[in-house]
Scaffold this motif. Structure first.
Motif, short mmCIF file in Angstrom:
data_model
loop_
_atom_site.label_atom_id
_atom_site.label_comp_id
_atom_site.label_asym_id
_atom_site.label_seq_id
_atom_site.Cartn_x
_atom_site.Cartn_y
_atom_site.Cartn_z
N ARG A 227 0.84 -1.20 0.00
CA ARG A 227 0.00 0.00 0.00
C ARG A 227 0.88 1.25 0.00
NH1 ARG A 227 -3.24 -3.24 -1.28
NH2 ARG A 227 -5.07 -3.97 -0.12
N PHE A 228 0.44 2.28 -0.74
CA PHE A 228 1.04 3.60 -0.71
C PHE A 228 -0.06 4.61 -0.35
CE2 PHE A 228 3.54 1.32 -3.94
CZ PHE A 228 4.82 1.50 -3.45
N ILE A 229 0.34 5.75 0.16
CA ILE A 229 -0.59 6.87 0.33
C ILE A 229 0.08 8.11 -0.25
CG2 ILE A 229 -1.88 5.99 2.31
CD1 ILE A 229 -0.09 7.52 4.16
N PRO A 230 -0.71 8.99 -0.89
CA PRO A 230 -0.13 10.17 -1.55
C PRO A 230 0.65 11.06 -0.59
CG PRO A 230 -2.42 9.84 -2.21
CD PRO A 230 -2.16 8.90 -1.07
N ASN A 231 1.73 11.64 -1.12
CA ASN A 231 2.55 12.62 -0.39
C ASN A 231 3.25 12.03 0.83
OD1 ASN A 231 1.62 14.67 -2.21
ND2 ASN A 231 -0.27 14.82 -0.99
N HIS A 232 3.42 10.71 0.86
CA HIS A 232 4.19 10.07 1.93
C HIS A 232 5.33 9.26 1.32
CE1 HIS A 232 1.64 10.80 5.61
NE2 HIS A 232 0.82 11.19 4.65
N GLU A 233 6.40 9.13 2.08
CA GLU A 233 7.63 8.56 1.52
C GLU A 233 7.82 7.09 1.83
OE1 GLU A 233 8.85 10.51 5.50
OE2 GLU A 233 7.34 10.75 3.93
N PHE A 234 6.76 6.40 2.25
CA PHE A 234 6.91 5.00 2.63
C PHE A 234 5.99 4.08 1.82
CE2 PHE A 234 7.93 7.33 6.59
CZ PHE A 234 9.26 6.93 6.72
N ALA A 235 6.47 2.85 1.66
CA ALA A 235 5.64 1.75 1.17
C ALA A 235 5.32 0.85 2.35
CB ALA A 235 6.38 0.97 0.09
N TYR A 236 4.08 0.38 2.42
CA TYR A 236 3.65 -0.47 3.53
C TYR A 236 3.37 -1.86 2.95
CZ TYR A 236 3.09 4.08 5.70
OH TYR A 236 3.31 5.35 6.18
N VAL A 237 4.19 -2.82 3.33
CA VAL A 237 4.10 -4.17 2.79
C VAL A 237 3.60 -5.11 3.88
CG1 VAL A 237 5.38 -6.07 1.74
CG2 VAL A 237 5.97 -3.70 1.16
N PHE A 238 2.54 -5.84 3.57
CA PHE A 238 1.91 -6.73 4.55
C PHE A 238 2.25 -8.17 4.21
CE2 PHE A 238 -2.12 -8.70 6.34
CZ PHE A 238 -1.70 -8.58 7.65
N THR A 239 2.65 -8.93 5.24
CA THR A 239 3.03 -10.33 5.04
C THR A 239 2.04 -11.30 5.65
OG1 THR A 239 4.33 -10.44 7.10
CG2 THR A 239 5.46 -9.65 5.10
N GLY A 240 1.08 -10.82 6.36
CA GLY A 240 0.14 -11.68 7.06
C GLY A 240 0.40 -11.74 8.55
N THR A 241 1.67 -11.51 8.93
CA THR A 241 2.03 -11.47 10.35
C THR A 241 2.77 -10.20 10.74
OG1 THR A 241 4.09 -12.67 9.91
CG2 THR A 241 2.16 -13.99 10.50
#
Length: 431
Positions: A227-241
């Motif tokens: 997941r990304f959100i506009p104007n933010h410098e991070f990627a959020y990666v979900f693995t299930g845990t």
């Protein structure tokens, strides 16, 4: 390379030529052409600062007036006469581009080429037989090529990503990958594409401009979604845990947050994650990993999306023949509304741009989702694996895995604009 446009103006006399035909030729006062320019070896042009100049000679052009028939009433014999004003011949152009510099950025030269553009087209229709334009008053208008807007598909059976130019609906290239791809997303600034390889605990990073793999990010768990959100410098990666927070610029894992579930959404403010786990929606602090609140539901919560303009989350709840859309106010983390959907529907929820949508592959109905619920905006009779709108909203791209193709819908009426054959099976898509 620049695409140029000829505009025909004014009117003047010209010889007449008769024909017995219906007025079926498409009239256009513009002639499109390209003038390719080859640079000497070792020299470059920066497209951001390049300037093109054109001088031309239209002495070889002539005008003819074609007599043709036009239907004036419903009966076959109700016809009249019109004249198709046509320009024919050659326009000779001297095209120059500057500044041209060497590989070290030095110099301020120019490169020129002579280009001949063939013209043979109806300019307009007229009731007068001698209604031709003044050829000496042709104007040249430089029209820059549109910047490409790419769609990327993850092709798991082929270990590749297909790249499609959405301006032309054509495949530009296929990028080979070291592992099977699953999820795929573009960063908000359109600088990079992140491709998930859950079977190998790897994320591949593709440069948007060069369309090449430029980096690989290793994880100690399989990445399931990003997941990304506009104007933010991070990627959020979900693995299930766990949720891995990855710097977009640094391509390194900043931190990981232990949390279990099967789907997540990120708050538009970047402070919280919302995690689905069977009948629960949990609010998680992305700094501390603390669970700040829980909403319990009677049905299984299957997917969640947030919009980037208003602080709402949308939860799709499905179990047996029951389907519900629940709207959560993120300011208070309370349920605003729950809408009952068609009981026999097969729903997929997706986000494209800043908007959230639902597609029911059973009825074909496409819904736009808002804080007030879901409303039908079109019908897509074909089922799809994944969905993405073009940024201008003119087209909807849908992937079809078994058919190895993409169906492109025109959003004016959701008719099929074209079908793009890939030759490989596309899964996830992002634009």
């Amino acid at each position: 390379m620049r695409k140029n446009k000829l505009s025909f103006k004014e009117k003047a006399g010209a010889e007449q030529e008769e024909c017995l035909c219906f007025c079926e030729g498409e009239a256009s006062r513009e002639a499109m052409f390209q003038a390719p320019i080859e640079l000497p070896e070792g020299f470059v042009v920066d497209p951001a600062e390049a300037v093109a100049n054109v001088t031309w000679n239209a002495d070889s052009l002539s005008c003819v007036s074609d007599r043709c028939l036009i239907q004036t009433g419903p009966e076959p014999d109700e016809v009249g006469v019109q004249f198709a004003v046509r320009l024919q011949g050659t326009v000779t152009l001297l095209v120059s581009v500057s500044p041209v510099r060497n590989q070290y950025g030095q110099g301020d030269g120019a490169v020129s080429v002579i280009h001949n553009a063939e013209i043979d087209q109806v300019v307009y229709y007229s009731d007068e037989p001698d209604d031709c334009p003044d050829i000496s008053d042709i104007t040249i208008v430089l029209v820059p090529e549109p910047e490409p807007v790419y769609a990327f598909t993850a092709n798991p059976n082929d270990q590749s990503v297909s790249v499609i130019d959405t301006n032309t609906h054509t495949v530009v290239t296929t990028i080979a990958l070291p592992y099977n791809p699953a999820g795929i997303e573009i960063t908000p600034d359109k600088s990079a594409v992140f491709v998930l390889h859950p079977n190998n605990n790897v994320i591949s990073v593709i440069d948007y401009d060069t369309l090449t793999v430029t980096a690989t990010i290793l994880l100690d768990q399989p990445p399931r979604l990003i997941r990304f959100i506009p104007n933010h410098e991070f990627a959020y990666v979900f693995t299930g845990t766990a949720i891995y927070v990855i710097g977009i610029d640094t391509l390194t894992v900043e931190r990981s947050i232990p949390v279990e579930g099967f789907d997540i959404a990120i708050d538009p403010n970047g402070l919280f994650a919302y995690v689905l786990n069977f009948g629960l929606v949990q609010k998680v602090d992305l700094s501390t990993g603390e669970v700040l609140g829980t909403i319990e539901r009677e049905l299984i919560v299957s997917s969640i999306e947030t919009d980037s303009t208003e602080r709402y989350a949308y939860v799709l709840e499905q179990e047996f023949l029951f389907n519900y859309l629940t709207v959560i106010d993120l300011n208070t983390f309370t349920i605003r509304d729950t809408q009952e959907l068609e009981p026999d529907g097969l729903y997929v929820m997706f986000t494209s741009g800043s908007e959230v949508y639902l597609h029911d592959s059973f009825t074909g109905n496409l819904y736009s989702v808002s804080p007030n619920g879901a409303g039908v905006i079109g019908n897509l009779p074909q089922s799809a694996t994944d969905y993405a709108f073009t940024p201008n909203g003119d087209f909807l791209y849908t992937t079809r895995f078994i058919e190895q193709s993409i169906i492109v819908y025109n959003t004016d009426d959701y008719s099929v604009e074209t079908v793009i054959s890939l030759g490989v099976s596309p899964g996830a898509i992002t634009i």
